[in-house]
Design a protein around this motif. Structure first.
Motif, mmCIF file in Angstrom:
data_model
loop_
_atom_site.group_PDB
_atom_site.id
_atom_site.type_symbol
_atom_site.label_atom_id
_atom_site.label_comp_id
_atom_site.label_asym_id
_atom_site.label_seq_id
_atom_site.Cartn_x
_atom_site.Cartn_y
_atom_site.Cartn_z
ATOM 1 N N LEU A 16 43.790 32.731 42.834
ATOM 2 C CA LEU A 16 43.175 33.496 41.756
ATOM 3 C C LEU A 16 41.861 32.888 41.276
ATOM 4 C CD1 LEU A 16 43.641 36.002 39.999
ATOM 5 C CD2 LEU A 16 44.737 34.512 38.316
ATOM 6 N N ALA A 17 41.756 31.562 41.249
ATOM 7 C CA ALA A 17 40.515 30.929 40.785
ATOM 8 C C ALA A 17 39.340 31.320 41.672
ATOM 9 C CB ALA A 17 40.681 29.411 40.753
ATOM 10 N N GLN A 18 39.564 31.392 42.994
ATOM 11 C CA GLN A 18 38.508 31.818 43.908
ATOM 12 C C GLN A 18 38.134 33.273 43.657
ATOM 13 O OE1 GLN A 18 40.555 29.644 47.649
ATOM 14 N NE2 GLN A 18 38.877 30.991 48.197
ATOM 15 N N ILE A 19 39.157 34.105 43.483
ATOM 16 C CA ILE A 19 38.933 35.526 43.231
ATOM 17 C C ILE A 19 38.109 35.724 41.962
ATOM 18 C CG2 ILE A 19 40.098 37.663 42.534
ATOM 19 C CD1 ILE A 19 42.368 36.912 44.476
ATOM 20 N N ASP A 20 38.510 35.043 40.890
ATOM 21 C CA ASP A 20 37.820 35.209 39.609
ATOM 22 C C ASP A 20 36.358 34.785 39.691
ATOM 23 O OD1 ASP A 20 39.996 36.283 38.343
ATOM 24 O OD2 ASP A 20 40.632 34.421 37.384
ATOM 25 N N ALA A 21 36.095 33.685 40.382
ATOM 26 C CA ALA A 21 34.724 33.197 40.497
ATOM 27 C C ALA A 21 33.857 34.192 41.272
ATOM 28 C CB ALA A 21 34.705 31.836 41.176
ATOM 29 N N PHE A 22 34.399 34.730 42.358
ATOM 30 C CA PHE A 22 33.632 35.674 43.168
ATOM 31 C C PHE A 22 33.449 37.002 42.435
ATOM 32 C CE2 PHE A 22 33.386 38.817 46.729
ATOM 33 C CZ PHE A 22 32.154 38.422 47.212
ATOM 34 N N ARG A 23 34.488 37.444 41.734
ATOM 35 C CA ARG A 23 34.383 38.703 40.983
ATOM 36 C C ARG A 23 33.291 38.601 39.915
ATOM 37 N NH1 ARG A 23 39.692 40.965 38.312
ATOM 38 N NH2 ARG A 23 39.674 38.845 37.492
ATOM 39 N N LYS A 24 33.239 37.463 39.238
ATOM 40 C CA LYS A 24 32.188 37.272 38.218
ATOM 41 C C LYS A 24 30.807 37.289 38.855
ATOM 42 C CE LYS A 24 35.125 34.682 35.027
ATOM 43 N NZ LYS A 24 35.442 33.334 34.456
ATOM 44 N N ARG A 25 30.687 36.653 40.018
ATOM 45 C CA ARG A 25 29.402 36.660 40.716
ATOM 46 C C ARG A 25 28.963 38.087 41.055
ATOM 47 N NH1 ARG A 25 28.802 34.696 46.991
ATOM 48 N NH2 ARG A 25 27.209 36.268 47.501
ATOM 49 N N MET A 26 29.904 38.917 41.480
ATOM 50 C CA MET A 26 29.601 40.281 41.887
ATOM 51 C C MET A 26 29.490 41.242 40.705
ATOM 52 S SD MET A 26 29.312 40.542 45.278
ATOM 53 C CE MET A 26 28.230 39.145 44.996
ATOM 54 N N GLY A 27 29.976 40.828 39.540
ATOM 55 C CA GLY A 27 29.896 41.689 38.367
ATOM 56 C C GLY A 27 30.940 42.788 38.329
ATOM 57 N N TRP A 28 32.040 42.612 39.046
ATOM 58 C CA TRP A 28 33.089 43.630 39.081
ATOM 59 C C TRP A 28 34.091 43.443 37.941
ATOM 60 C CZ3 TRP A 28 33.904 41.977 44.788
ATOM 61 C CH2 TRP A 28 32.916 42.555 45.598
ATOM 62 N N ARG A 29 34.772 44.534 37.556
ATOM 63 C CA ARG A 29 35.750 44.490 36.475
ATOM 64 C C ARG A 29 37.140 44.932 36.909
ATOM 65 N NH1 ARG A 29 31.540 47.430 34.897
ATOM 66 N NH2 ARG A 29 32.802 49.330 34.713
ATOM 67 N N PHE A 30 37.295 45.515 38.084
ATOM 68 C CA PHE A 30 38.590 46.071 38.491
ATOM 69 C C PHE A 30 39.666 44.983 38.601
ATOM 70 C CE2 PHE A 30 36.024 45.505 42.411
ATOM 71 C CZ PHE A 30 36.830 44.629 43.123
ATOM 72 N N HIS A 31 40.926 45.421 38.506
ATOM 73 C CA HIS A 31 42.059 44.501 38.540
ATOM 74 C C HIS A 31 42.223 43.932 39.950
ATOM 75 C CE1 HIS A 31 45.521 42.817 36.575
ATOM 76 N NE2 HIS A 31 46.319 43.199 37.550
ATOM 77 N N TRP A 32 42.316 42.591 40.034
ATOM 78 C CA TRP A 32 42.346 41.921 41.343
ATOM 79 C C TRP A 32 43.302 40.751 41.235
ATOM 80 C CZ3 TRP A 32 37.106 40.231 44.012
ATOM 81 C CH2 TRP A 32 37.339 39.911 45.355
ATOM 82 N N VAL A 33 44.299 40.723 42.103
ATOM 83 C CA VAL A 33 45.319 39.680 42.037
ATOM 84 C C VAL A 33 45.430 38.947 43.372
ATOM 85 C CG1 VAL A 33 46.638 40.909 40.276
ATOM 86 C CG2 VAL A 33 47.190 41.259 42.698
ATOM 87 N N SER A 34 46.090 37.789 43.322
ATOM 88 C CA SER A 34 46.295 36.969 44.516
ATOM 89 C C SER A 34 47.717 37.130 45.034
ATOM 90 C CB SER A 34 46.040 35.501 44.190
ATOM 91 O OG SER A 34 46.446 34.669 45.273
ATOM 92 N N SER A 35 47.836 37.328 46.330
ATOM 93 C CA SER A 35 49.156 37.427 46.976
ATOM 94 C C SER A 35 49.463 36.161 47.754
ATOM 95 C CB SER A 35 49.164 38.626 47.936
ATOM 96 O OG SER A 35 48.193 38.437 48.962
#
Length: 267
Positions: A122-141
């Motif tokens: 999740l930490a990787q996902i959150d960092a990349f999502r912030k970089r891209m400026g996205w807001r949609f729900h994204w979880v780690s499996s």
């Protein structure tokens, strides 16, 4: 996708143009009717009950597959290619994801939750999502079988064979992660059913930019590219030095510096 040479265009009178346009309109209407029929057949597919319990890491803690529905009865999952230890998410998946945020409230109004799922922590996902400026729900499996069960992550066995089961056949694939989308439905009793999954070119319909390009004289302009999406970049990488290498194959994003994650460690 073929590209028309700009220099070979036929120039006609306004009356001839309208006549040609009306002929094409007949085919466009036929295509629309066929697409409606195909969509109906998709809705009529049989369902399979999801018997396994899947748990994901979400922004507010652990989430089950049922939680991903967010109070709706229908769930669309986008399988975003982002593996443990990758420095960034897949450019092609990012291309698709640039179209998600604007759709989310409209889908919610039609009883649909859309969420992205990746194996990256999740930490990787959150960092990349912030970089891209996205807001949609994204979880780690990362701690579940979800990606493996839905054909979008490479198992150890597939790694050893050099082939993967993807898009309902065995084939070679240039990455430990693969793109796709899966649809689920939840009934009043809380039972969850898998209703549909699509992969590869089946995801084209999700890319609004492609639909715009298909209206233009040059189209997608991908003829001659060894990898069709070789031109695609993360949206923050289209700078003055932007170039397209027609001979480039798809290359999985590099591992982050110092990463020791095993691409297939779960299985």
């Amino acid at each position: 996708m073929a590209t028309r040479a700009m220099g070979n265009t036929k120039v006609v009178t306004p009356a001839e143009w309208v006549a040609a346009r009306k002929e094409l309109l007949k085919k466009e209407k036929e295509f629309s009717r066929l697409r409606d029929q195909l969509s109906q057949q998709r809705r009529e597919l049989p369902w399979e009950k999801v018997e396994k319990t899947y748990v994901f890491d979400g922004p507010k803690g652990k989430e089950t597959l049922a939680d991903l529905f967010g109070g709706r009865s229908q769930l669309i999952v986008y399988h975003f290619m982002f593996g443990p230890g990758w420095a960034e998410g897949c450019p092609s998946c990012s291309f698709i994801s640039d179209h998600i945020d604007g759709s989310v409230p409209h889908l919610a109004a039609r009883d649909v939750r859309l969420a992205a799922v990746s194996r990256a922590p999740l930490a990787q996902i959150d960092a990349f999502r912030k970089r891209m400026g996205w807001r949609f729900h994204w979880v780690s499996s990362n701690d579940s079988d979800f990606n493996y069960d839905y054909q979008v992550s490479m198992t150890k066995e597939e790694l050893e064979k050099g082939e993967v089961y993807y898009n309902y056949s065995t084939q070679k694939f240039p990455s430990e992660e693969r793109p796709g989308t899966s649809v689920f439905c939840k009934d009043a009793a809380g039972n969850i059913f898998h209703t549909y999954s699509s992969y590869a070119r089946g995801l084209d319909i999700l890319i609004g930019a492609y639909n715009w390009l298909d209206l233009t004289p040059k189209g997608r302009d991908e003829a001659g590219l060894k990898h069709g999406m070789a031109w695609v970049r993360h949206h923050d990488k289209y700078d003055e030095g932007y170039k397209v290498d027609a001979k480039a194959e798809y290359v999985q994003p590099a591992k982050a510096s110092g990463s020791a994650d095993d691409c297939c460690g779960h299985h």
